[in-house]
Design a protein around this motif. Structure first.
Motif, mmCIF file in Angstrom:
data_model
loop_
_atom_site.group_PDB
_atom_site.id
_atom_site.type_symbol
_atom_site.label_atom_id
_atom_site.label_comp_id
_atom_site.label_asym_id
_atom_site.label_seq_id
_atom_site.Cartn_x
_atom_site.Cartn_y
_atom_site.Cartn_z
ATOM 1 N N UNK A 179 0.973 -1.279 0.025
ATOM 2 C CA UNK A 179 0.103 0.123 0.026
ATOM 3 C C UNK A 179 0.899 1.223 -0.125
ATOM 4 N N UNK A 180 0.175 2.241 -0.025
ATOM 5 C CA UNK A 180 0.885 3.685 -0.131
ATOM 6 C C UNK A 180 0.986 4.374 1.357
ATOM 7 N N UNK A 181 0.817 3.930 2.381
ATOM 8 C CA UNK A 181 0.611 4.519 3.742
ATOM 9 C C UNK A 181 1.908 3.967 4.605
ATOM 10 N N UNK A 182 2.249 5.016 5.645
ATOM 11 C CA UNK A 182 2.979 4.736 6.877
ATOM 12 C C UNK A 182 2.215 5.230 7.877
ATOM 13 N N UNK A 183 2.237 4.330 9.132
ATOM 14 C CA UNK A 183 1.869 4.511 10.284
ATOM 15 C C UNK A 183 2.809 5.067 11.263
ATOM 16 N N UNK A 184 2.632 6.365 11.757
ATOM 17 C CA UNK A 184 3.256 6.760 12.728
ATOM 18 C C UNK A 184 2.254 6.706 14.148
ATOM 19 N N UNK B 206 -0.498 14.562 7.653
ATOM 20 C CA UNK B 206 -0.948 13.266 7.566
ATOM 21 C C UNK B 206 -2.177 13.377 6.886
ATOM 22 N N UNK B 207 -2.330 12.038 6.157
ATOM 23 C CA UNK B 207 -3.730 11.722 5.467
ATOM 24 C C UNK B 207 -4.711 11.555 6.256
ATOM 25 N N UNK B 208 -4.280 10.740 7.576
ATOM 26 C CA UNK B 208 -5.415 10.536 8.557
ATOM 27 C C UNK B 208 -4.846 10.864 10.047
ATOM 28 N N UNK B 209 -5.459 11.414 10.989
ATOM 29 C CA UNK B 209 -5.036 11.660 12.375
ATOM 30 C C UNK B 209 -5.918 10.996 13.263
ATOM 31 N N UNK B 210 -5.559 10.141 14.148
ATOM 32 C CA UNK B 210 -6.539 9.405 15.002
ATOM 33 C C UNK B 210 -5.934 9.489 16.500
ATOM 34 N N UNK B 211 -6.853 10.066 17.381
ATOM 35 C CA UNK B 211 -6.527 10.029 18.797
ATOM 36 C C UNK B 211 -6.811 8.716 19.335
ATOM 37 N N UNK C 240 -2.168 8.676 16.559
ATOM 38 C CA UNK C 240 -1.571 7.961 15.277
ATOM 39 C C UNK C 240 -1.805 8.857 14.149
ATOM 40 N N UNK C 241 -0.679 8.813 12.903
ATOM 41 C CA UNK C 241 -1.001 9.396 11.858
ATOM 42 C C UNK C 241 -0.500 8.467 11.009
ATOM 43 N N UNK D 147 10.500 11.511 13.596
ATOM 44 C CA UNK D 147 9.409 12.075 14.113
ATOM 45 C C UNK D 147 9.068 11.531 15.609
ATOM 46 N N UNK D 148 10.098 10.510 16.167
ATOM 47 C CA UNK D 148 9.976 10.238 17.373
ATOM 48 C C UNK D 148 8.722 9.207 17.662
ATOM 49 N N UNK D 149 8.160 8.577 16.753
ATOM 50 C CA UNK D 149 7.289 7.536 16.823
ATOM 51 C C UNK D 149 7.742 6.181 17.356
#
Length: 293
Positions: free
Chosen positions: A70-75, A93-98, A105-106, A130-132
């Motif tokens: 896929x085209x994504x990376x999870x931080x 980020x394409x998605x930001x989840x608290x 998570x981004x 980015x210290x993930x």
């Protein structure tokens, strides 16, 4: 503003992740079947929200990742300041989840589908930058699915309720610096592979052979609990890292009774799988190490 409606949160997050098929993981550490995996297209995912809500209410955490390359990376495990830093440096980020109060998570959209090794290499580079969480930095790590509660016990509130996983943003767009970053990371990846080829030829262990651990050393380690599949893989990784030829490793792995694996063909397939996994582990570790230089 965070999206608080579960149906809307799932729909928006799934759309922004740009995948036609998802792997959904329902995890409960207190269940005998800790993980319930599902592979669903987007439509099935949306139809299954009531069932996911039921399982979530019974203690399961709900996770999502794209199926296949896929085209994504999870931080993972970043704060709001890091989210701001991502945007400032052109990695929106394409998605930001608290995932829990103050913890995020981004998902970053590279714009292009990345091969597995390159995707893992990019994820680990971004986690360092980015210290993930480095433990979550690989090509196919699960992230939280918004709209459901985070059932980790440490987040249980005084009233007995758990916090919801909140969707803050879901643009789905590639970040501004994607072309520049991908060019850089691809060059780093190629250079790491060149180093691996030039520096990681099988080492001649000659007179030091006697000092190497044996497969029996691994089979008797309590950490593997008598699981010889795990100890075989651990020894294969160790052996390759120390320059033991694959032909020798194959003989040593076959030194125990493998009849439970099936006929001779099945036993050879087991040896092939073990060595393939070991080669992949050694290669990934080396790529990450050289990429840090």
């Amino acid at each position: 503003m965070a999206t608080k409606n579960t149906d809307e949160a799932v729909r928006l997050q799934a759309s922004a992740m740009h995948s036609e098929v998802f792997e959904i993981g329902l995890f409960d550490p207190n269940s005998s079947r800790q993980l319930l995996p599902r592979v669903w297209d987007r439509e099935t995912l949306l139809r299954s929200i009531p069932w996911l809500r039921l399982k979530n209410g019974r203690g399961r955490n709900i996770y999502i990742r794209p199926s296949g390359e896929h085209r994504l990376t999870l931080l993972d495990d970043i704060g709001w300041r890091t989210v701001g830093r991502l945007k400032e440096e052109g990695f929106e980020p394409a998605v930001i989840v608290e995932t829990s109060p103050g913890n995020f998570q981004a998902w970053l959209n590279h714009g292009d589908v990345l091969p597995k090794e390159l995707s893992t290499f990019a994820a680990r580079h971004l986690a360092r930058r980015f210290l993930g969480d480095p433990a979550s930095a690989d090509w196919r790590h699960y992230g939280r699915l918004a709209g459901f509660t985070n059932r980790k016990e440490r987040y249980r509130r005084e009233n007995g309720l758990f916090p919801f996983v909140l969707l803050h943003e879901a643009s789905g767009l590639p970040y501004r610096r994607a072309p520049e970053f991908l060019a850089e990371i691809e060059e780093r990846f190629k250079e790491a592979k060149r180093r691996m080829i030039s520096e990681n030829h099988p080492r001649h262990f000659g007179n030091s052979h006697f000092s190497l651990k044996t497969i029996e050393d691994f089979r008797h380690r309590s950490v593997y609990g008598g699981d010889h599949t795990r100890s075989d893989l651990a020894y294969a990784v160790y052996g390759l890292a120390h320059g033991i030829p694959e032909s020798t490793l194959r003989q040593q792995l076959a030194s125990r009774d493998l009849s439970h694996k099936g006929n001779a063909k099945r036993q050879q397939e087991y040896l092939d799988r073990t060595l393939l996994k070991a080669r992949t582990r050694v290669r990934e570790v080396h790529l990450v190490a050289t990429g840090c230089r």
